[in-house]
Every structure is written in structure tokens, then in C-alpha cells.
Write an enzyme that holds these catalytic residues in place. Sequence first.
Site, mmCIF file in Angstrom:
data_model
loop_
_atom_site.group_PDB
_atom_site.id
_atom_site.type_symbol
_atom_site.label_atom_id
_atom_site.label_comp_id
_atom_site.label_asym_id
_atom_site.label_seq_id
_atom_site.Cartn_x
_atom_site.Cartn_y
_atom_site.Cartn_z
ATOM 1 N N THR A 224 -1.800 0.095 -5.168
ATOM 2 C CA THR A 224 -2.222 0.943 -6.281
ATOM 3 C C THR A 224 -1.255 2.096 -6.466
ATOM 4 O O THR A 224 -0.895 2.791 -5.518
ATOM 5 C CB THR A 224 -3.622 1.513 -6.007
ATOM 6 O OG1 THR A 224 -4.483 0.431 -5.706
ATOM 7 C CG2 THR A 224 -4.147 2.274 -7.204
ATOM 8 N N LYS B 243 -11.325 -8.643 -2.689
ATOM 9 C CA LYS B 243 -10.095 -8.773 -3.479
ATOM 10 C C LYS B 243 -9.879 -10.183 -4.007
ATOM 11 O O LYS B 243 -9.233 -10.358 -5.053
ATOM 12 C CB LYS B 243 -8.876 -8.440 -2.595
ATOM 13 C CG LYS B 243 -8.914 -7.074 -1.951
ATOM 14 C CD LYS B 243 -8.513 -5.998 -2.931
ATOM 15 C CE LYS B 243 -8.233 -4.680 -2.211
ATOM 16 N NZ LYS B 243 -7.665 -3.690 -3.139
ATOM 17 N N GLN C 104 -15.729 -4.814 -0.212
ATOM 18 C CA GLN C 104 -14.587 -4.466 0.643
ATOM 19 C C GLN C 104 -14.986 -3.521 1.781
ATOM 20 O O GLN C 104 -14.588 -3.717 2.941
ATOM 21 C CB GLN C 104 -13.509 -3.821 -0.234
ATOM 22 C CG GLN C 104 -12.236 -3.418 0.489
ATOM 23 C CD GLN C 104 -11.257 -2.682 -0.428
ATOM 24 O OE1 GLN C 104 -11.468 -2.600 -1.639
ATOM 25 N NE2 GLN C 104 -10.202 -2.139 0.160
ATOM 26 N N TYR D 76 0.885 -1.175 0.000
ATOM 27 C CA TYR D 76 0.000 0.000 0.000
ATOM 28 C C TYR D 76 0.913 1.212 0.000
ATOM 29 O O TYR D 76 0.815 2.079 0.847
ATOM 30 C CB TYR D 76 -0.825 -0.115 1.297
ATOM 31 C CG TYR D 76 -2.052 0.716 1.472
ATOM 32 C CD1 TYR D 76 -3.064 0.748 0.511
ATOM 33 C CD2 TYR D 76 -2.252 1.447 2.649
ATOM 34 C CE1 TYR D 76 -4.218 1.473 0.720
ATOM 35 C CE2 TYR D 76 -3.403 2.170 2.870
ATOM 36 C CZ TYR D 76 -4.389 2.181 1.896
ATOM 37 O OH TYR D 76 -5.540 2.891 2.127
ATOM 38 N N HIS E 172 -2.318 7.363 -3.112
ATOM 39 C CA HIS E 172 -3.440 6.411 -3.102
ATOM 40 C C HIS E 172 -3.977 6.215 -1.685
ATOM 41 O O HIS E 172 -5.198 6.249 -1.467
ATOM 42 C CB HIS E 172 -3.002 5.068 -3.695
ATOM 43 C CG HIS E 172 -4.011 3.977 -3.501
ATOM 44 N ND1 HIS E 172 -5.206 3.950 -4.181
ATOM 45 C CD2 HIS E 172 -4.015 2.884 -2.694
ATOM 46 C CE1 HIS E 172 -5.913 2.880 -3.810
ATOM 47 N NE2 HIS E 172 -5.208 2.214 -2.915
#
Lengths: 419, 419
Positions: free
Chosen positions: A341, A248, A235, A123, A128
Site C-alpha cells: 500500500t 487477501k 485478516q 510492504y 503504511h
Amino acid sequence: MTPTQPLNDAPLDLPDDHPYGRHHLPYGAIKVGQEVHLAVRIGDHALDLATAAADTPWAVALSEPQLNSFLELGPQAWSGLRGWLQDALGNPARWGELEPHLHAVEGLTLRLPLHVADYVDFYASEVHASNVGAIFRPDGNALTPNWKHLPIGYHGRSSTIVISGTDIVRPVGQRKAKSDPQPVFGPSIKLDIEAELGFVVGGSTPLGSRVSVDEAVDHLFGVALFNDWSARDIQAWEYVPLGPFLGKSFASSLGAWITPMAALVDARVPLPAQDPEPLPYLQGSTGAMFGLDLTMEVRLNGTVISRPPYAGLYWSPTQMIAHLTVNGASLSSGDLFASGTTSGPEPDQRGSLLELAWDGTEPLTLDDGSTRSFLEDGDTVTITATAPGPGGVTIALAEVSGTIRPALSSPQGAVSAGS
Amino acid sequence: MTPTQPLNDAPLDLPDDHPYGRHHLPYGAIKVGQEVHLAVRIGDHALDLATAAADTPWAVALSEPQLNSFLELGPQAWSGLRGWLQDALGNPARWGELEPHLHAVEGLTLRLPLHVADYVDFYASEVHASNVGAIFRPDGNALTPNWKHLPIGYHGRSSTIVISGTDIVRPVGQRKAKSDPQPVFGPSIKLDIEAELGFVVGGSTPLGSRVSVDEAVDHLFGVALFNDWSARDIQAWEYVPLGPFLGKSFASSLGAWITPMAALVDARVPLPAQDPEPLPYLQGSTGAMFGLDLTMEVRLNGTVISRPPYAGLYWSPTQMIAHLTVNGASLSSGDLFASGTTSGPEPDQRGSLLELAWDGTEPLTLDDGSTRSFLEDGDTVTITATAPGPGGVTIALAEVSGTIRPALSSPQGAVSAGS
């Protein structure tokens, strides 16, 4: 990708600036009759390693259908094979040795070139994480207090990582918007992408040991583009307190050709300043702390919707490995971890539809005039990327692509197909 | 576990109420010379399946060192082999066929009998989830709003699941108590256990399909005791927003012998009332919705510190499978999922030290007079369990045990060994 020579004439006579030239040499797995062979992509051809490399020191590992044994051999073997290939490609007198082992990529059936051992998704993009935090937790701090102290990550489902080109069936599950009095069941209505870079790990380590940032360099075999498809509604309802799960785990797509780290030496760029200073176990020598000057292009049904830059991600892939193992967790050859991301600071550099359309409040307009907040059935998403390769050439990472298929009716027949 | 007969006399002449008698027949993997063979435990012996079952229809799968291929054969094969074994054990005239393939368990080296594909940890005890919620999130609702709507779970690290008896190296990592101005790095000071039941999955399913609660019965091969060692301090600092990661991934221990579900038919008990009514995909026929009347005993250095009952857990293992696959995620033979910490309503039925000593505020006193809030180096934790077996006998699940070793010094030499 137009060949510079007719395919059957001099297929190895590639210009130095060919995106799949001898500076690149990504690894894949191809169907040859009923077998699956490891291969290296050279221009518009795949070199069958099971046959071409049968007399090399790495022949046993290369006779397997997946890279895992070759990954276990470690960086000397990786550079050994690469050197052997580059020597042969650089010497036209040796092309005849390789040519019998070439297959035109067009028409080949490709397979996932590794058995994914453990899969972790990080992450690592501050942009993001801040965007998602602002959308999912509007009343809190966008960035959680731990974010700049450690590369946050979680384990995902290894067995649902699929090769580029695999259709993605829209997942079904529970969601609950604030306005819903009870959870609602059905196909996800917030199906999204996550444009990421996946890192393939080689060289297993024993349980109870740790890998430093500097040592981590030798466990990085290569990269491939990665699309971590995400059902945002599923999610959002499930993820507190134990993290993302079914939102996911239905599928993640990996590019078919693994670009070796050796092809990206000239793409390494410094990390952004890390403030506060990371704890010592997350520090390493300058050469071991790097980002990659790699720019992705995300297309939705042909329209370019984003160009996320990988440079600027907060954490180095070597820091991710050092963190992953600091508690004594072992590495396995075939482990895959993804960056999270990749979103850049500009609005058209965001790596997910959640961010690009800001949770549906700013829909995107595609070239055909239609609009999108999330994915519709039939949509095709393709991510490509380029990076500076050795010697000033530009290399192209293999695309990762997938098309959304309608949700299946349930075993009980209670859910309609499609969304 | 004293043998009822001298080992070399009539090893198969076991009384019907032997905890490892012919009603139990758990599966393991044993070292035989340089090889690893699958085996079934019978009394104080292991029957080598690679040799004993060489003429059965399942011989190819049973010649492998791990159960995965046998798991893939599905429930007909599982009951077929079990029937073949029980026929032979029930007929003294056939004992001579089996006896050459017996090895005394004492002195055998055991191996993990499956390659763990994907590993998921659920969170199915309402008491545990409420206790942890009250400790970790004292200002919020103990149970998150989603808890009674879906079996919460997350993926863990498959490659760090170890066989019972493996030493556990104390993990190192970041923690940050509220009173710490900055994160602190070092060996975990809140090392804990989680007494759980692990379920072994057989029979792969295709990506994009779903398994109903009723169908899930046929994918449950067996169970083993499971200790999900947890570093509470590492976990508390890292787990928002993406869930537990390094606080869990350093090691989880699995009992060495997998008890088949067929040995637990008489242990099935109704679930507690599920209110609100679960969504239809989490419902099944009465026979497919069950708990297990299985009582664990947790010993810390010999002192019994808890007797967690498995009956009373909120979600059925078949509901866990239905949930896990509702989004289209595939199952693989060798998948392992665990129940989550098994805590009963009484204080002495809690399945973790976090709960037993209420985050250090109510330390336990052991038989030697020492006290514990969390684990110290050298501590040994052993979990056993019994359940009603077929025909009124009691069967004993194989123990799961581990001893805490001091933390290693870091690659940089910056951390002292021990805690």
C-alpha cells in the site's frame, strides 16, 4: 481522454503531450473475434500486435494471447519493439502500415495481458507499515524490528488476480473482534482497498541463482496500478503466525495496460535515505536504486478520497527483486510483485480505508453526503495515476477499477447474501 | 523394489501385494526421447500414457506433458482411466496391448508431472504447531488462539517446487539471533526439513464461488510426499508480521509419482475429535472428514531419524479446501496444497529437525556417529511412506529425496561458498 481527432480520420496524429501518446505505449490484450491478441495502446486505439508486428523479429512471441513469451525475450526485445513502434509513429508516411491494425479502445473487451506466475506483495511504504502497526498492534512498536533491514513481502494467490473492471464479490469468512467470545462467520464487514503499484517481471532465472540490484533493472518490464482488496476483519483473525491468507486471496485487481519501464525513465527519483545502511546485497549503483514520481488518485464512487504519492517509498523495486532472489529463488517471466500500500505522510495521502478512516474511528464523508469506514456493496473504487513521461509530457497509467458485489450465500445456504 | 520377475519377461505379472501393483497406479512424467510423456507406474515400469491411452476418451489430455488438462477433466475421467488400467492389468490376455508402452523405471528421467498453479502450505499438525510455538514464541501460548478454529495456511512460491532428486542449494539470507546486535548475512545455519503430504487439486472453480467440505472430495486428485525445506534462521527474522517468505521459497521437493486418492480409500481414518466444534462451513458428512493412516519414514544419510504418522492430523484435506475457498477464491487444476509438517506425539515422530533436535539443544546422533541439529552440506534427506491400499495390500508412496549443495557465492562475490 477526448480524442484530438475524429477516430477514423487520423488516429495516429496524436499531440506529443497525449497521455497515451508515442512516449507511453502500454501493453494489453484485446478480444479480436474469438481470439485474444496482444496490443499496444496508442491514444484511443489499440494496435493489434499479432497482425501489425507479424513481420518483426518478435512476431512469434507477439502472436500469443499473453505477454509471457515476449517477457522472456528480455530487455533487448522490449526496447526493440518499442523502437520499431516509435519509429513508425514518428513518421506519418508509415502510419498507413499501422492503421489497418487499429481498434478503437471504446467497446473493446480487454483481457489480463499476462499469465501471472508467482505473485508477491511487498510492504514498502514506511508510513503504511507504521499506520497498520499502530492500528493492529497498538501495544507494540508500530514498525517491526526487521522492517528497515529488508523489504518485507509474502506470496499471494496468483490465480485470483483479475483485470480492472472485474466485479469483486464481498468475501465471507471468520472474524473475531476482541469483544467476540467466539469467532463470527459471515461477509466481511471491513472490506478495504490497497492502492499499490504492480511490477511485471520478465526474463526467467535458474533456481539456485541470485539477481543483484543492478541486474534487477533488466528484469523490470513495466508497471500497472494494482488494488489489493483486503478484508481487514478476516485478516486480523487469521494472520498470526503465518501471515495474510483469506483476507487477501479473494481478489486483487490489475490495470489493463502495462506501462513499460521505458516510459518512466524521467519519473525516476532518488529513494529516501536508507538508515541503517542496507546489507550489501540490497545495494546497487545510483541508477538502479530509484523511486517513481508517480501520484495516484483514489476515487470512491467518484469522490477523490486520497492522492497517494509513490515517491517516498522506502525500498526500490530493484531491491525487492534482489531480496526475493537472494535465497536462490528463481524468477519466471510473468511474475508480478506489488509495492504494498502506497501511503504518503499526509492524512489525505493514505492508500487504504483502514488508514484513511483510522479503523472506523474517523469515517470519510463522500460527495453525496454518505460516510464510509469500509466498503459497502455497490461501491466502485477507481485508482488512476500520472507520472512525468519522456520529454516533459505527462503520462497516465491505465486505471484500476472494481465494484463490490454482495457476498454469495454459502453452499450450505447458511449465510445471507449481502452484508 | 526388486522386481519379482525379470524385467523383460512378464513385467505386468505383479503379485497383488506389490507396493506399486494394480491397486496403486501413481502418475508421473517421463522423458521419452526429446519429449515428456505422462505415465503410470506399474511395478518397476512406467506405462507411457501418451501412447498406451491414445485410443481412450482421455487421449487428448494424456498427450500433454503435464497432468493439468487431465486434472481438469475431473473425477469421472480419473476413475475412468483407472478402471481402464485395472481392467487391462487384471486380464493377462490384454497385457500384450500394454507391454509395448512400458519403460523400465530404472534409468528413466522423470519430470514434475504437473505445472503447479497456486501452492498453499497448511499447518495442520497440532503437535508441530505446539512445538514450533514453544520454540519460536517461548513467552506466549504455544498454539495461537485461531488454531483450532481454522486450518491456518499461507501461499508459497509455486515456481520453486522441484521434483524429488533435485539438489537443494543452501539458501543465503539475513538472520538475527537475539545475541546479534545487527542482522548477519550469509548461508543459512539452520537448514531444516519439513515432512509433509502434498495434495494435488483437480477441477477448476469460478472466482467468487465456494467449495464445501463434501464437494472438496471431488477436487482431491492425489497425494505425494513433500519436503518443505526451511531455513529456520532466515524465517525467524523475517516472518513477523507477514509470514514466512525467503525461509521457505528457495525450494520445496515433491515426490515424482502422484498416488491417486482412489488408491487410499482403505487408508482413510477418522479425524481426532475437533473441539471446539468447527464452524458449519468446516463440517461435512462423515465420509468427507478424514485423516490418512499413512506412516512416513525420514532418513538422514540413511539413518532413520523419525517415523511421523499422518493419522492424527487435526484438519481433513477437505476442510483445507473448504477453508481455502470460503472467501470466494477459485481453485485451478494443478493447485497444490501441503499438510504442514507432520509430527506425531512421540519424540521420534517429529517431522522437522527443529523439533527433533529442539532447536539445537538435543542434537541427533546418526548411524555414522556424527551429530546433527540442522542439515550440513552433502546431507541427503529421503522421506518414504506406506499406507494400507485397497484389499489389504500395503502401498508405498514414491520417495521424496534431496541432497544439500553448498551456498553459492553472491553476485557481488561477498559471500563465501559453503557454510
